[in-house]
Structures are given as structure tokens and as C-alpha cells.
Write a protein that holds these residues in place. Structure first.
Motif, PDB file in Angstrom:
ATOM      1  N   ASP A 155       0.878  -1.165   0.000  1.00  0.00           N
ATOM      2  CA  ASP A 155       0.000   0.000   0.000  1.00  0.00           C
ATOM      3  C   ASP A 155       0.916   1.216   0.000  1.00  0.00           C
ATOM      4  O   ASP A 155       1.955   1.204   0.661  1.00  0.00           O
ATOM      5  N   GLY A 171      -8.690 -10.282   2.335  1.00  0.00           N
ATOM      6  CA  GLY A 171      -8.956  -8.965   2.905  1.00  0.00           C
ATOM      7  C   GLY A 171      -8.903  -9.007   4.410  1.00  0.00           C
ATOM      8  O   GLY A 171      -8.927 -10.075   5.029  1.00  0.00           O
ATOM      9  N   ARG A 182      -8.105  -3.477   4.322  1.00  0.00           N
ATOM     10  CA  ARG A 182      -7.257  -3.754   3.148  1.00  0.00           C
ATOM     11  C   ARG A 182      -7.804  -4.943   2.372  1.00  0.00           C
ATOM     12  O   ARG A 182      -8.311  -5.905   2.970  1.00  0.00           O
ATOM     13  N   VAL A 183      -7.661  -4.870   1.043  1.00  0.00           N
ATOM     14  CA  VAL A 183      -7.991  -5.996   0.162  1.00  0.00           C
ATOM     15  C   VAL A 183      -6.721  -6.357  -0.597  1.00  0.00           C
ATOM     16  O   VAL A 183      -5.980  -5.463  -1.054  1.00  0.00           O
ATOM     17  N   ASP A 184      -6.449  -7.640  -0.711  1.00  0.00           N
ATOM     18  CA  ASP A 184      -5.270  -8.100  -1.440  1.00  0.00           C
ATOM     19  C   ASP A 184      -5.289  -7.514  -2.854  1.00  0.00           C
ATOM     20  O   ASP A 184      -6.311  -7.548  -3.542  1.00  0.00           O
ATOM     21  N   ASP A 185      -4.138  -6.991  -3.263  1.00  0.00           N
ATOM     22  CA  ASP A 185      -4.025  -6.325  -4.555  1.00  0.00           C
ATOM     23  C   ASP A 185      -4.544  -7.193  -5.707  1.00  0.00           C
ATOM     24  O   ASP A 185      -5.171  -6.682  -6.640  1.00  0.00           O
ATOM     25  N   TYR A 234      -6.969  -9.125  -5.748  1.00  0.00           N
ATOM     26  CA  TYR A 234      -8.422  -9.319  -5.720  1.00  0.00           C
ATOM     27  C   TYR A 234      -9.196  -8.007  -5.732  1.00  0.00           C
ATOM     28  O   TYR A 234     -10.377  -7.987  -5.406  1.00  0.00           O
ATOM     29  N   ARG A 235      -8.524  -6.925  -6.110  1.00  0.00           N
ATOM     30  CA  ARG A 235      -9.209  -5.625  -6.124  1.00  0.00           C
ATOM     31  C   ARG A 235     -10.292  -5.585  -7.206  1.00  0.00           C
ATOM     32  O   ARG A 235     -10.232  -6.326  -8.186  1.00  0.00           O
ATOM     33  N   GLY A 236     -11.258  -4.708  -7.039  1.00  0.00           N
ATOM     34  CA  GLY A 236     -12.283  -4.479  -8.063  1.00  0.00           C
ATOM     35  C   GLY A 236     -13.332  -5.564  -8.159  1.00  0.00           C
ATOM     36  O   GLY A 236     -14.068  -5.642  -9.145  1.00  0.00           O
ATOM     37  N   GLN A 237     -13.414  -6.419  -7.121  1.00  0.00           N
ATOM     38  CA  GLN A 237     -14.411  -7.494  -7.144  1.00  0.00           C
ATOM     39  C   GLN A 237     -15.425  -7.356  -6.014  1.00  0.00           C
ATOM     40  O   GLN A 237     -16.144  -8.300  -5.697  1.00  0.00           O
ATOM     41  N   GLY A 278     -13.990  -5.288  -0.721  1.00  0.00           N
ATOM     42  CA  GLY A 278     -13.985  -4.225   0.285  1.00  0.00           C
ATOM     43  C   GLY A 278     -15.397  -3.891   0.739  1.00  0.00           C
ATOM     44  O   GLY A 278     -15.655  -3.699   1.931  1.00  0.00           O
ATOM     45  N   ARG A 297      -5.899   9.125   0.368  1.00  0.00           N
ATOM     46  CA  ARG A 297      -6.634   8.010  -0.254  1.00  0.00           C
ATOM     47  C   ARG A 297      -7.835   8.578  -1.017  1.00  0.00           C
ATOM     48  O   ARG A 297      -8.953   8.618  -0.508  1.00  0.00           O
TER      49      ARG A 297
END
Lengths: 152, 152
Positions: free
Chosen positions: B23, B66, B90-93, B95-98, B101, B128
Motif C-alpha cells: 500500500d 482482505g 485492506r484488500v489483497d491487490d 483481488y481488487r475491483g471485485q 472491500g 486516499r
């Protein structure tokens, strides 16, 4: 004015609720009644038995003139750093303008240092116009917009 | 993606620290090393034994995707109301956009309702840029400017 800071006792609760209610926001959400609603007493018991929460009063000449709550939160972020959060800062209306709020906050900042916290954090309602400047003068920076979702 | 939410165990700590460090802000303040610096393990122990703090992980297909921390704080204000504070989301990079979060936050909001909290609160670093809109879409309002004083 020389102040004494200490953890609140059950006997201080009416004075604390009176200060919380004597406020343009608190007036709409507190119930300063005699006897006090049971929900205040229950919350006091929870704070009193939680080593990470301290309800503090400032005393002058044996009278309660201010209050705040400080919460210590262990966290994984910042290399397992502990943070201090300050809430519900109030000074008795009769004693405003004498630097009591500043002394209260300085006490809280020192308490956070004692607990080895990496930061002291707080949020202020945006309707409290003067509060922002007050905290800036103590060194706080408005670096973190605060957001709330009310559930009730 | 179907997620499972649960309290983190000591074995999840490396995955959590990895996400915190991966991050743009966390990269400057975490130490994602093997073995993990002792300060993380110590903080985990403090969270694990504190009934008012929960370190949560989201799992998909047996993998940690996450994390967040939720803190319950008893208080005198709001008629002895309890508040929930969410930190370190935090969400694992990978797995973003799914929507992970969003599911994490909805889980936290439900958890706060279970604990009878009157509000869920959080602060986000003003750097942010997307976070503010993300939380607004979940119903949060930026009603309380957050301020921090770093002590270290």
C-alpha cells in the motif's frame, strides 16, 4: 487554575452527563435526568472494567470542571502500534475560556505517551466551528477526514 | 465471490502484514519481514485477548483476500451508547475491483448492529482519493473532520 485529573467514579456520573447535555449537540441526544437513565450507569460500568478505556475528570476546588474519554487501541498497522482516541471532551460552561480544555488535552497527550501510543486521534463534528482551531493549536493535523454511519 | 469472514489467528498474521505493507502509505511504515518483527506478534496477542477488539479476515477458496479491525467502545455520550470504529481495511491487490472491500464493510456494519452500536466511525487518510467515495456509497457521511497528532 490548578487542576487535578483522575479517573471518574460512579459519583461523578451526574456531573459528566450534565456537561455532555449542556451543549448544542448534546442537548438533542442526552437525558440529564434525576435519577440518571440506567443506560449511563451500565456504560460507566463497562468503561470502568475495560483497561483500554478511561473516563477522566478534571477537578478544581473539589468541583468537576471538565471531562474526556481516552481509548487505547492495539493494532497491527504501524508495526503493531497502539493508538489513543479522545472522545467526549467537555468543559463546564461556567469555566470556559480559562484554558481548562487545553490542560485536559495536554493531560490526554501525556497519558498517550505513557502508554507508548504512536498517535492521538479524534474527530470533531463539523458544526463545532472553534474546535478545529483549538486542536490545531495543540499540534493536531486535519489529515484524516472522519466519516460516520449512524445506525440508530 | 463468496467470502468467509472470521477472526484472524496467529497463522494469518503474515498475510495481514503483507496486505498492510502492500500500500503506498503502508509501504513506508510497515516491516513485512520473515520472521515477522515481534511488535506485530505482541499486538496480535493484545487484540486477541481484548473482547472489544476484533481483527477480521475475509477468506476465498482458503486464501486470505482482505482484512479489517473493528473496535467497540463503550461511552457515556449518546445515553451510554456504544460505537464501532473500523481501521486498517485492506484488500489483497490481486483481488481488487471485485467488491470484496464492500462485502468486508457490510460485514463490519452488521457486526456493529449485533453489538447494538449507535454508529460506525472511521477516518481515512486524505491521500486516499477513492476511499471517501467508497465509504459514501456505503452510507457514511463526512460529518466529522478527523485530526491526528503523531507522537513518534
Amino acid at each position: 487554575m490548578p487542576l487535578k485529573f483522575r479517573q471518574a467514579t460512579r459519583e461523578d456520573l451526574p456531573a459528566i452527563v450534565r456537561m455532555l447535555a449542556d451543549d448544542f449537540l448534546g442537548a438533542t441526544r442526552e437525558r440529564n435526568e434525576n435519577p440518571l437513565p440506567e443506560s449511563y450507569v451500565k456504560a460507566f460500568g463497562e468503561i470502568e472494567t475495560d483497561k483500554n478505556n478511561e473516563l477522566i475528570v478534571a477537578e478544581a476546588n473539589g468541583e468537576i470542571v471538565g471531562t474526556l474519554q481516552i481509548t487505547f487501541t492495539p493494532s497491527i498497522s504501524f508495526q503493531g502500534g497502539k493508538r489513543a482516541t479522545v472522545e467526549s471532551v467537555r468543559v463546564d460552561d461556567k469555566y470556559r475560556g480559562q484554558g481548562i480544555g487545553k490542560q485536559l488535552m495536554q493531560w490526554a497527550i501525556n497519558r498517550a505517551r505513557e502508554e507508548n501510543c504512536f498517535a492521538v486521534q479524534l474527530t470533531t463534528n463539523s458544526e463545532r466551528a472553534d474546535a478545529h482551531r483549538f486542536y490545531e493549536e495543540l499540534g493536531f493535523k486535519g489529515s484524516h477526514p472522519g466519516m460516520k454511519l449512524y445506525l440508530k
